[in-house]
Scaffold this motif. Structure first.
Motif, PDB file in Angstrom:
ATOM      1  N   ARG A  24       0.822  -1.210   0.000  1.00 13.43           N
ATOM      2  CA  ARG A  24       0.000   0.000   0.000  1.00 13.43           C
ATOM      3  C   ARG A  24       0.863   1.269   0.000  1.00 13.43           C
ATOM      4  O   ARG A  24       0.481   2.285   0.573  1.00 13.43           O
ATOM      5  CB  ARG A  24      -0.963   0.009   1.190  1.00 13.43           C
ATOM      6  N   THR A  41       7.293  -6.981  -8.399  1.00 13.92           N
ATOM      7  CA  THR A  41       7.671  -5.733  -7.753  1.00 13.92           C
ATOM      8  C   THR A  41       9.064  -5.843  -7.146  1.00 13.92           C
ATOM      9  O   THR A  41       9.634  -6.930  -7.024  1.00 13.92           O
ATOM     10  CB  THR A  41       6.679  -5.369  -6.626  1.00 13.92           C
ATOM     11  N   ARG A  89      -0.707  -9.612  -7.664  1.00 19.13           N
ATOM     12  CA  ARG A  89      -1.827  -8.758  -8.090  1.00 19.13           C
ATOM     13  C   ARG A  89      -2.585  -8.214  -6.890  1.00 19.13           C
ATOM     14  O   ARG A  89      -3.005  -7.058  -6.868  1.00 19.13           O
ATOM     15  CB  ARG A  89      -2.762  -9.533  -9.014  1.00 19.13           C
ATOM     16  N   ALA A  90      -2.791  -9.069  -5.884  1.00 17.73           N
ATOM     17  CA  ALA A  90      -3.432  -8.601  -4.649  1.00 17.73           C
ATOM     18  C   ALA A  90      -2.534  -7.592  -3.939  1.00 17.73           C
ATOM     19  O   ALA A  90      -3.002  -6.568  -3.422  1.00 17.73           O
ATOM     20  CB  ALA A  90      -3.741  -9.782  -3.731  1.00 17.73           C
ATOM     21  N   ILE A  92      -0.284  -5.477  -5.169  1.00 14.07           N
ATOM     22  CA  ILE A  92      -0.269  -4.155  -5.784  1.00 14.07           C
ATOM     23  C   ILE A  92      -1.643  -3.484  -5.743  1.00 14.07           C
ATOM     24  O   ILE A  92      -1.749  -2.278  -5.978  1.00 14.07           O
ATOM     25  CB  ILE A  92       0.253  -4.214  -7.238  1.00 14.07           C
ATOM     26  N   SER A  93      -2.682  -4.267  -5.412  1.00 19.98           N
ATOM     27  CA  SER A  93      -4.034  -3.716  -5.289  1.00 19.98           C
ATOM     28  C   SER A  93      -4.394  -3.349  -3.854  1.00 19.98           C
ATOM     29  O   SER A  93      -5.497  -2.865  -3.596  1.00 19.98           O
ATOM     30  CB  SER A  93      -5.060  -4.726  -5.828  1.00 19.98           C
ATOM     31  N   GLY A  94      -3.486  -3.628  -2.917  1.00 17.87           N
ATOM     32  CA  GLY A  94      -3.741  -3.289  -1.520  1.00 17.87           C
ATOM     33  C   GLY A  94      -4.615  -4.272  -0.780  1.00 17.87           C
ATOM     34  O   GLY A  94      -5.126  -3.957   0.298  1.00 17.87           O
ATOM     35  N   VAL A  95      -4.772  -5.496  -1.329  1.00 15.60           N
ATOM     36  CA  VAL A  95      -5.645  -6.497  -0.711  1.00 15.60           C
ATOM     37  C   VAL A  95      -4.782  -7.484   0.093  1.00 15.60           C
ATOM     38  O   VAL A  95      -3.892  -8.123  -0.479  1.00 15.60           O
ATOM     39  CB  VAL A  95      -6.451  -7.264  -1.782  1.00 15.60           C
ATOM     40  N   TRP A  98      -2.317 -11.762  -0.111  1.00 10.06           N
ATOM     41  CA  TRP A  98      -1.041 -12.265  -0.611  1.00 10.06           C
ATOM     42  C   TRP A  98      -0.277 -12.901   0.549  1.00 10.06           C
ATOM     43  O   TRP A  98      -0.660 -12.752   1.711  1.00 10.06           O
ATOM     44  CB  TRP A  98      -0.215 -11.125  -1.223  1.00 10.06           C
ATOM     45  N   GLY A 184     -10.473 -14.755  -5.710  1.00  8.28           N
ATOM     46  CA  GLY A 184      -9.455 -13.739  -5.493  1.00  8.28           C
ATOM     47  C   GLY A 184      -8.642 -13.837  -4.235  1.00  8.28           C
ATOM     48  O   GLY A 184      -8.146 -12.820  -3.746  1.00  8.28           O
TER      49      GLY A 184
END
Length: 257
Positions: A24, A41, A89-90, A92-95, A98, A184
């Protein structure tokens, strides 16, 4: 000599020092695929480097299979399998679903493993004799649950869009029979299965590092994890994990057709 839980936790802490400050935080993302989107990343690379450095210092005779920095000594008796950020993907999406996956194989068989989620402070660890959870709500043994049948099961997959053709048809058939399905959750789905919160995970196109740290956690919590044809899951591919024999067999009957 094999590692103990304290060493696995040292590895997790080393990875956490690289991943959590970048979560985040608007990290730079590199796409590894020319015709799609396969993100990596700086956190992925730095976390794997930190894990590898500790392993190489403590267990120099062990092999290492890693997602970001290649493989060393895969023919050795003991091989570490590392996915520094499963679910980029999670990430970089802030979820916060991961995780860092760290596994140890002996003669090709997954025997110890860790699923670490630094943001929630949860660790799911298998030491060869059993699986344990530690997190904000304490520590306990991990144990899958038996929901009885496919019709009562909760099913997770990362995304149905990853299935095509016959694989998609089989997945949809199972999805139509379960009580609840969710998408997800990446590696966190397997952690929840091992903890007895969900009953079935079905995925495809997995690499060895996607499953290396997960297999021992699921199996030593009493679960079942194989390929869709019932084979060992260490090499990835099409994967099914279930909390009970009944649910596994009902789902596998569809997947293996």
């Amino acid at each position: 000599m094999l590692p103990d839980r304290s060493f696995f936790y040292r590895l997790a802490e080393a990875a956490k020092a690289e991943t959590l400050p970048r979560f985040r935080a608007g990290v730079d993302v590199v796409n590894k695929e020319a015709r799609g989107f396969d993100p990596v990343t700086e956190g992925d690379r730095a976390a794997e480097e930190a894990i590898r450095a500790l392993i190489e210092a403590e267990f120099p005779d062990h092999g290492i299979l890693g997602e970001e920095h290649g493989n060393v000594g895969l023919d050795r008796e003991h091989v570490w399998v590392i996915d520094p950020i499963d679910g980029t993907r999670a990430f970089i999406s802030g979820v916060p679903v991961w995780g860092t996956l760290i596994g140890l194989q002996t003669n090709g068989r997954a025997v110890m493993g860790l699923i670490d989620q630094p943001f929630t402070g949860e660790r799911y660890f298998a030491d060869g004799n059993g699986a344990t959870y530690s997190g904000p709500d304490g520590e306990r043994r991990l144990q899958v649950r038996d929901c009885g049948s496919l019709s009562k099961a909760i099913l997770f997959t990362t995304s149905p869009h990853l299935f095509v053709g016959e694989e998609l048809a089989k997945y949809r058939e199972i999805e139509s029979q379960v009580r609840l399905f969710r998408y997800g959750t990446d590696c966190y789905a397997y952690a929840l299965l091992a903890a007895g919160h969900v009953d079935l995970v079905i995925e495809n196109s997995l690499k060895p590092y996607d499953v290396g740290g997960i297999i021992p956690v699921v199996e030593q919590a009493g679960g079942i994890m194989t390929t869709w044809d019932g084979g060992r899951p260490e090499m990835g591919g099409t994967i099914i994990a279930a909390g009970s024999r009944a649910v596994y067999e009902q789902a596998l009957a569809i997947l293996s057709r």
